[in-house]
Design an enzyme around this catalytic site. Structure first.
Site, mmCIF file in Angstrom:
data_model
loop_
_atom_site.group_PDB
_atom_site.id
_atom_site.type_symbol
_atom_site.label_atom_id
_atom_site.label_comp_id
_atom_site.label_asym_id
_atom_site.label_seq_id
_atom_site.Cartn_x
_atom_site.Cartn_y
_atom_site.Cartn_z
ATOM 1 N N HIS A 98 49.026 20.854 -21.434
ATOM 2 C CA HIS A 98 49.843 21.765 -22.235
ATOM 3 C C HIS A 98 51.055 21.027 -22.777
ATOM 4 C CE1 HIS A 98 53.417 24.602 -22.323
ATOM 5 N NE2 HIS A 98 52.675 25.001 -23.331
ATOM 6 N N SER A 99 51.273 21.086 -24.095
ATOM 7 C CA SER A 99 52.475 20.568 -24.735
ATOM 8 C C SER A 99 52.637 19.071 -24.441
ATOM 9 C CB SER A 99 53.685 21.393 -24.284
ATOM 10 O OG SER A 99 54.793 21.169 -25.108
ATOM 11 N N LEU A 100 53.708 18.648 -23.781
ATOM 12 C CA LEU A 100 53.813 17.242 -23.368
ATOM 13 C C LEU A 100 52.555 16.825 -22.621
ATOM 14 C CD1 LEU A 100 55.244 14.536 -22.595
ATOM 15 C CD2 LEU A 100 56.250 15.772 -20.659
ATOM 16 N N ALA A 102 49.627 17.943 -23.014
ATOM 17 C CA ALA A 102 48.528 17.777 -23.965
ATOM 18 C C ALA A 102 48.571 16.386 -24.583
ATOM 19 C CB ALA A 102 48.602 18.851 -25.045
ATOM 20 N N HIS A 260 54.519 29.711 -26.912
ATOM 21 C CA HIS A 260 54.135 28.339 -26.586
ATOM 22 C C HIS A 260 53.409 28.247 -25.247
ATOM 23 C CE1 HIS A 260 54.357 24.026 -26.829
ATOM 24 N NE2 HIS A 260 55.133 23.911 -25.774
#
Length: 278
Positions: A98-100, A102, A260
């Site tokens: 997820h996010s970073l 990812a 997010h």
């Protein structure tokens, strides 16, 4: 849910695990200033099929901080996750970020294609790149900061007040952010302060150029599923992201209404998406 401690060269990583150890392994990587508890609602919904392992990245949650002489960057996060997979005896595994996380998961799948069965990404495809617009300013800002001398960490009187502060900063509802906050706090005199390394909030001196990120994405071989929130955050501008998506041959893109942290807001829907991805 079980607590994990994983020793890798020079560091000890914390983490959480769900499901039976002999099930297919699914390694999860959280976002910036989050921790393994980011997956507290999603992971149990996958534990009937997978041995879910969510690790705290270095500097986050219950994991060690890097020495003052070093910096936090994607390449070293990837090395840490690969070392953890070795320590956990995971020759092959499914991977979700997820996010970073990812970005880290993408680079891990590129670095070790023989180990990643499938890749699921929430709100991110590769690391943040550099379009040259702030390269010089960002470099000077980062290099001007002293290696030590961080300001004292803020002390919150209660976990609830810390969750409220997190909600104001991130837009994530306090009752959902609390999962991350509880794991991310230390009890100190007068209340609670963050466990995470304060240096994580410093600017990164050098980022990969966007053309370099694209060159790496051309080497992404794992079957990839990308889940994006609607509306999109400003750092995931659709046109720029589409250029990255076009670099990946085997990718499926799904959009979902929400913020997010889709996996906290809509754990059932995201669990269905993961099952379809793998």
């Amino acid at each position: 849910m079980r607590e994990l401690k994983v020793s890798i060269p020079g560091l000890e990583l914390g983490g959480l695990a769900w499901g039976e150890p002999d099930a297919q392994p699914l390694l999860m990587v959280h976002g910036w200033l989050d921790n393994a508890a980011s997956f507290a609602l999603l992971a149990p919904k996958l534990a009937d099929r997978f041995h879910v392992i969510a690790l705290d990245l270095p500097g986050h949650g219950h994991s060690s901080h890097l020495p003052e002489s070093t910096i936090y960057q994607h390449v070293d996060y990837v090395r840490a996750m690969l070392a953890a997979a070795d320590a956990l005896a995971l020759p092959r595994f499914h991977l979700l970020g997820h996010s970073l996380g990812a970005g880290v998961a993408t680079m891990l799948a590129i670095a070790a294609p023989e180990r990643v069965r499938g890749l699921a990404l929430i709100e991110g495809l590769g690391p943040l790149g550099d379009d040259d617009s702030r390269t010089l300013d960002r470099f000077r800002e980062a290099m001007a900061l002293k290696a030590t001398g961080n300001r004292p960490l803020r002390v919150f009187p209660t976990i609830e007040s810390a969750a409220e502060a997190r909600a104001l900063a991130s837009g994530l509802a306090p009752e959902l952010g609390r999962y991350i906050v509880e794991r991310g706090m230390n009890a100190v005199n007068g209340g609670y302060s963050w466990r995470s390394d304060a240096r994580l909030s410093r600017p990164t001196a050098v980022r990969l150029a966007e053309t370099q990120v694209m060159a790496l994405l051309l080497g992404l071989a794992a079957p990839t599923s990308l889940l994006l929130a609607n509306p999109h955050p400003p750092y995931l501008e659709p046109d720029s992201l589409q250029v990255r998506i076009d670099c990946v041959e085997n990718i499926r893109v799904t959009h979902m209404d929400g913020g997010h942290h889709l996996h906290l807001e809509h754990p059932d829907a995201v669990a269905n998406w993961v099952h379809a991805a793998f």
